[in-house]
Design an enzyme around this catalytic site. Structure first.
Site, PDB file in Angstrom:
ATOM      1  N   CYS A 163       0.806  -1.226   0.000  1.00 22.49           N
ATOM      2  CA  CYS A 163       0.000   0.000   0.000  1.00 22.49           C
ATOM      3  C   CYS A 163       0.837   1.274   0.000  1.00 22.49           C
ATOM      4  O   CYS A 163       0.287   2.373  -0.025  1.00 22.49           O
ATOM      5  CB  CYS A 163      -0.952  -0.011   1.188  1.00 22.49           C
ATOM      6  N   HIS A 303      -2.747   8.194   6.059  1.00 26.53           N
ATOM      7  CA  HIS A 303      -2.940   6.860   5.478  1.00 26.53           C
ATOM      8  C   HIS A 303      -4.230   6.238   5.998  1.00 26.53           C
ATOM      9  O   HIS A 303      -4.890   5.484   5.270  1.00 26.53           O
ATOM     10  CB  HIS A 303      -1.751   5.970   5.818  1.00 26.53           C
ATOM     11  N   GLU A 314      -1.068   5.572  13.757  1.00 23.76           N
ATOM     12  CA  GLU A 314      -0.706   6.738  12.945  1.00 23.76           C
ATOM     13  C   GLU A 314      -0.950   8.022  13.731  1.00 23.76           C
ATOM     14  O   GLU A 314      -0.143   8.960  13.674  1.00 23.76           O
ATOM     15  CB  GLU A 314      -1.494   6.760  11.635  1.00 23.76           C
ATOM     16  N   LYS A 337      -9.735   8.281   2.418  1.00 32.59           N
ATOM     17  CA  LYS A 337     -10.159   6.892   2.227  1.00 32.59           C
ATOM     18  C   LYS A 337     -11.569   6.669   2.759  1.00 32.59           C
ATOM     19  O   LYS A 337     -12.225   5.690   2.385  1.00 32.59           O
ATOM     20  CB  LYS A 337      -9.193   5.937   2.916  1.00 32.59           C
ATOM     21  N   HIS A 342      -9.789   2.109   0.024  1.00 35.55           N
ATOM     22  CA  HIS A 342      -8.325   1.959   0.046  1.00 35.55           C
ATOM     23  C   HIS A 342      -7.874   1.372  -1.286  1.00 35.55           C
ATOM     24  O   HIS A 342      -8.143   0.202  -1.579  1.00 35.55           O
ATOM     25  CB  HIS A 342      -7.931   1.066   1.205  1.00 35.55           C
ATOM     26  N   PHE A 401       1.841  -3.419   3.995  1.00 35.72           N
ATOM     27  CA  PHE A 401       2.201  -4.720   4.549  1.00 35.72           C
ATOM     28  C   PHE A 401       3.693  -4.958   4.367  1.00 35.72           C
ATOM     29  O   PHE A 401       4.297  -4.533   3.382  1.00 35.72           O
ATOM     30  CB  PHE A 401       1.431  -5.832   3.835  1.00 35.72           C
TER      31      PHE A 401
END
Length: 415
Positions: A163, A303, A314, A337, A342, A401
């Site tokens: 991502c 994010h 975050e 998002k 996403h 990831f």
């Protein structure tokens, strides 16, 4: 002294719009791109909704023969690139082709083609596999097809960092121009993972929201009731140029890219490091690259995907880095998002484009569905309504990831 790099074109495509202006206007209106899945029969799946690009026709950008050779993510990349290059007014020809490069990535690539060709093989044997199976699926063929389409003879690269993919693509393209390996880079990412295996795989990980009865309100970054992310699809492509190159040809400058930071969590395949250490270091590195103090940042496009742990970590990283600038509410933070879903490997490019538009328009898009904030998520997230604001410097975060992190910093262009 490093060469300065500016943005002269934006192309965006996602569940809330098929052009950058449409995406922007729908974000300000709080429009959700999430709805029941229409591209396949999701009956029996734990999750039956996503943020699809509706009514997209690749034949608007290529002929039928070409389209059949490509996965959907490549279609998206070509569509967004067409908009970005048209927007920039860039012309590529013999005089400049060797100085124009492409850096477009994808986190997953052609899942749709893989699934289709696997079915064809099972039903008819190996002779039924298309000769375009491999070039229709592999990650670098988005960049390859763009390079071929426009005759860009400079660096031709693809990143696949989950991502964080298109944030890394934009950042690495920025550095390619800085070190004088190109004057122009077409950069970003594309993703098309709304397929049975894509949705089924993420659902099996229990990473997705399961609000099947209320898709529009399923993605709830920073909200106490968030329960996972929503898979989106689309692309975000930028045209980056060396400043003098852009000025010489009379291009409209949309923003300057001034900072780029990367880091690794080195912790877990899917979970972020404690206290958001990895994303904290990526943001720190971006600020160091830009030679900026944290108090000079006005807006963070987070994010934040609407996962319980990710949004909290975050937030912790932002608070650690920005201190009172963040906790006082002066630093504006939002997660778009909440509307787009996403885009996985396409998220960073999409959100970089949105961040630049916020600088241009002096308007911050909202975090929708933020009705009951999580007590540990206590920053100014621009809940539910856009906010007019003086935004001179903005940061866009992307995390993936494998513990791979990226942060981009853009400055408002005042000429």
């Amino acid at each position: 002294m490093s060469r300065r790099v500016v943005v002269t074109g934006i192309g965006l495509l996602c569940g809330v719009g098929k052009t950058a202006p449409e995406v922007w206007n729908n974000l300000l209106a709080g429009k959700s791109g999430m709805a029941p899945i229409s591209s396949f029969d999701a009956t029996g799946f734990p999750v039956t909704f996503a943020a699809e690009v509706k009514n997209f026709n690749p034949l608007d950008f290529m002929d039928k023969k070409e389209a059949r050779k490509m996965g959907r993510f490549i279609h998206f990349a070509l569509a967004a690139t067409h908009e970005a290059i048209t927007h920039s007014g860039l012309k590529i020809g013999p005089a400049n082709a060797e100085r124009v490069g492409v850096h477009i990535g994808s986190g997953i690539g052609g899942f749709d083609v893989i699934e289709r060709e696997h079915t064809a093989m099972l039903q008819g044997g190996p002779r039924k596999i298309s000769p375009f199976f491999i070039p229709g699926t592999i990650v670098n063929l988005a960049a390859g097809q763009v390079s071929i389409r426009y005759g860009a003879l400079g660096p031709n690269e693809a990143t696949a960092t989950a991502c964080t993919t298109s944030a890394h693509s934009v950042g690495n393209a920025f550095r390619t121009i800085q070190r004088n390996d190109a004057d122009v880079m077409i950069a970003g990412g594309a993703e098309a993972a709304i397929t049975p295996m894509g949705v089924g795989g993420f659902a099996a990980m229990r990473a997705l929201s399961t609000r099947n009865r209320d898709p529009e309100h399923a993605c709830r970054p920073f909200d106490k009731d968030r329960d996972g992310f929503v898979v989106g699809e689309g692309a975000g492509i930028l045209v980056l140029e060396e400043l003098q190159h852009a000025l010489t040809r009379g291009a409209e400058i949309l923003a300057e890219i001034v900072g780029y930071g990367m880091s690794a969590d080195a912790y877990h395949i899917t979970s972020m490091a404690p206290e958001g250490e990895g994303c904290l270091r990526a943001m720190k590195n971006a600020l160091r690259s830009a030679e900026l103090d944290p108090t000079e940042v006005d807006y963070v496009n987070a994010h934040a995907t609407s996962t319980p742990l990710g949004d909290a970590l975050e937030t912790a990283a932002i608070k650690s880095l920005f201190g009172k600038h963040a906790t006082s509410g002066k630093l504006l933070v939002s997660s778009t998002k909440s509307m787009t879903g996403h885009l996985l490997g396409g998220a960073g490019g999409l959100e970089a484009g949105i961040t630049i538009m916020a600088l241009q328009r002096q308007m911050v898009p909202p975090t929708t569905n933020l009705d009951d904030p999580d007590p540990v998520c206590d920053l100014n997230y621009i809940a539910n309504q856009p906010q007019a604001a003086e935004v001179d410097v903005a940061l866009s975060n992307s995390f993936g990831f494998g513990g791979t992190n990226g942060a981009l910093i853009f400055r408002r262009w005042l000429g």
